[in-house]
Each structure stands twice: as structure tokens, then as C-alpha cells.
Design a protein around this motif. Structure first.
Motif, PDB file in Angstrom:
ATOM      1  N   UNK A   1      29.323  20.951  25.707  1.00  0.00           N
ATOM      2  CA  UNK A   1      29.102  22.654  25.945  1.00  0.00           C
ATOM      3  C   UNK A   1      27.545  22.511  25.239  1.00  0.00           C
ATOM      4  N   UNK A   2      27.088  21.915  24.079  1.00  0.00           N
ATOM      5  CA  UNK A   2      25.701  22.237  23.738  1.00  0.00           C
ATOM      6  C   UNK A   2      24.658  21.784  24.822  1.00  0.00           C
ATOM      7  N   UNK A   3      24.968  20.494  25.534  1.00  0.00           N
ATOM      8  CA  UNK A   3      24.121  19.992  26.534  1.00  0.00           C
ATOM      9  C   UNK A   3      23.970  21.070  27.732  1.00  0.00           C
ATOM     10  N   UNK A   4      25.296  21.313  28.168  1.00  0.00           N
ATOM     11  CA  UNK A   4      25.537  22.305  29.350  1.00  0.00           C
ATOM     12  C   UNK A   4      24.644  23.419  29.073  1.00  0.00           C
ATOM     13  N   UNK A   5      24.696  23.965  27.893  1.00  0.00           N
ATOM     14  CA  UNK A   5      23.991  25.437  27.544  1.00  0.00           C
ATOM     15  C   UNK A   5      22.656  25.311  27.739  1.00  0.00           C
ATOM     16  N   UNK A   6      22.214  23.967  26.809  1.00  0.00           N
ATOM     17  CA  UNK A   6      20.635  23.462  26.583  1.00  0.00           C
ATOM     18  C   UNK A   6      20.192  23.596  27.833  1.00  0.00           C
ATOM     19  N   UNK A   7      20.783  22.874  28.917  1.00  0.00           N
ATOM     20  CA  UNK A   7      20.097  22.671  30.246  1.00  0.00           C
ATOM     21  C   UNK A   7      20.189  23.991  30.934  1.00  0.00           C
ATOM     22  N   UNK A   8      20.809  25.045  30.791  1.00  0.00           N
ATOM     23  CA  UNK A   8      20.858  26.194  31.290  1.00  0.00           C
ATOM     24  C   UNK A   8      19.580  26.819  31.701  1.00  0.00           C
ATOM     25  N   UNK A   9      18.814  26.794  32.544  1.00  0.00           N
ATOM     26  CA  UNK A   9      17.403  27.371  32.659  1.00  0.00           C
ATOM     27  C   UNK A   9      17.726  28.948  33.284  1.00  0.00           C
TER      28      UNK A   9
END
Length: 142
Positions: A126-134
Motif C-alpha cells: 500500500x505504501x509503495x502503491x501510494x508512493x508511486x501514484x503520480x
């Protein structure tokens, strides 16, 4: 609009998945744990487990922590991009850390370790997915 909706729906669904794993880990731990002997049940009922006093304040803090995951199901769908992204990152990091920390209080049963791996992997994702949400992937309605 599809890119925005898809990312929000995926995050919301991941939080549902995490919550279900939390619930099942707790249910298994309380009711189906062959290692949990009568003495540990007595400690739980007495309100003092492994040196931790189970007070109303303690239960309130744990309820607030669980509510953050529950709230993320809704917030992932409703918050605007920037707030949504940061809420998922912050709450995801918090939950990943707490799940890993929960293994430090003593011996860990195999079934609990199994749940911890799944929960930590999901919240880290979830953290990675949100972090990569440009911002560029967010399409606004015309």
C-alpha cells in the motif's frame, strides 16, 4: 477518470484485505491457538497480559489504531489525490511497523507469523502503491 478510480479502488480493496487478515489473526490467536494455555487465558481475563495492563485507555488506543485501517477503506475512495496519497503512505507505514513490532513480545506461533508476513507485505505494498501514484496519472472529469 478510470486511472483515478482504479488506483482508489485498489487501495480501498487492499485495506479491506488487511482488515480481514487482522481479524482472522486475532480470532485464531484467541480461540484456536493450541499454545495458548489456561494460564494465558486467565491473564487475559484478569486484564494483565505479558506485563501489559489492559486498561480502557489501552483498549481505546488499539481501537483507534484499528479504526485507522477501517477509515482508509473509505478515505482511499473519497480523499483528493494529494491527501489520499499521503494518508495511505502514513497509515501504511504505521501499520507495517506495528505489525512487525507485534512479533517482538515473545515467541511467535507459526500461524501468527504467517498472518504477519501477509499483513506487513500488504501494508508495505500500500505504501509503495501510494508512493508511486503520480499526479499525472490522475485524470479529472471534463
Amino acid at each position: 477518470m478510470a486511472a483515478t478510480k482504479d488506483r482508489r479502488v485498489v487501495l480501498s480493496t487492499l485495506w479491506i484485505f488487511v482488515i480481514l487478515n487482522y481479524a482472522y489473526a486475532d480470532i485464531f490467536g484467541l480461540f484456536f491457538n493450541p499454545v495458548l494455555q489456561k494460564e494465558e487465558h486467565a491473564q487475559l481475563l484478569s486484564g494483565n497480559v505479558a506485563g501489559i495492563q489492559i486498561t480502557q485507555g489501552f483498549v481505546l488506543v488499539t481501537a483507534i489504531l484499528m479504526e485507522t485501517a477501517i477509515a482508509m477503506v473509505l478515505l482511499s475512495r473519497l480523499l483528493p489525490h494529494r491527501a489520499n496519497r499521503w494518508a495511505n503512505i502514513v497509515v501504511g507505514v504505521l501499520h507495517t511497523a506495528l505489525v512487525i513490532w507485534s512479533t517482538t513480545s515473545g515467541p511467535v506461533n507459526v500461524f501468527y507469523a504467517f498472518f504477519v508476513v501477509i499483513e506487513a507485505a500488504c501494508t508495505a505494498f500500500i505504501v509503495w502503491y501510494a508512493w508511486t501514484w503520480s499526479r499525472s496519472s490522475v485524470v479529472t472529469a471534463a
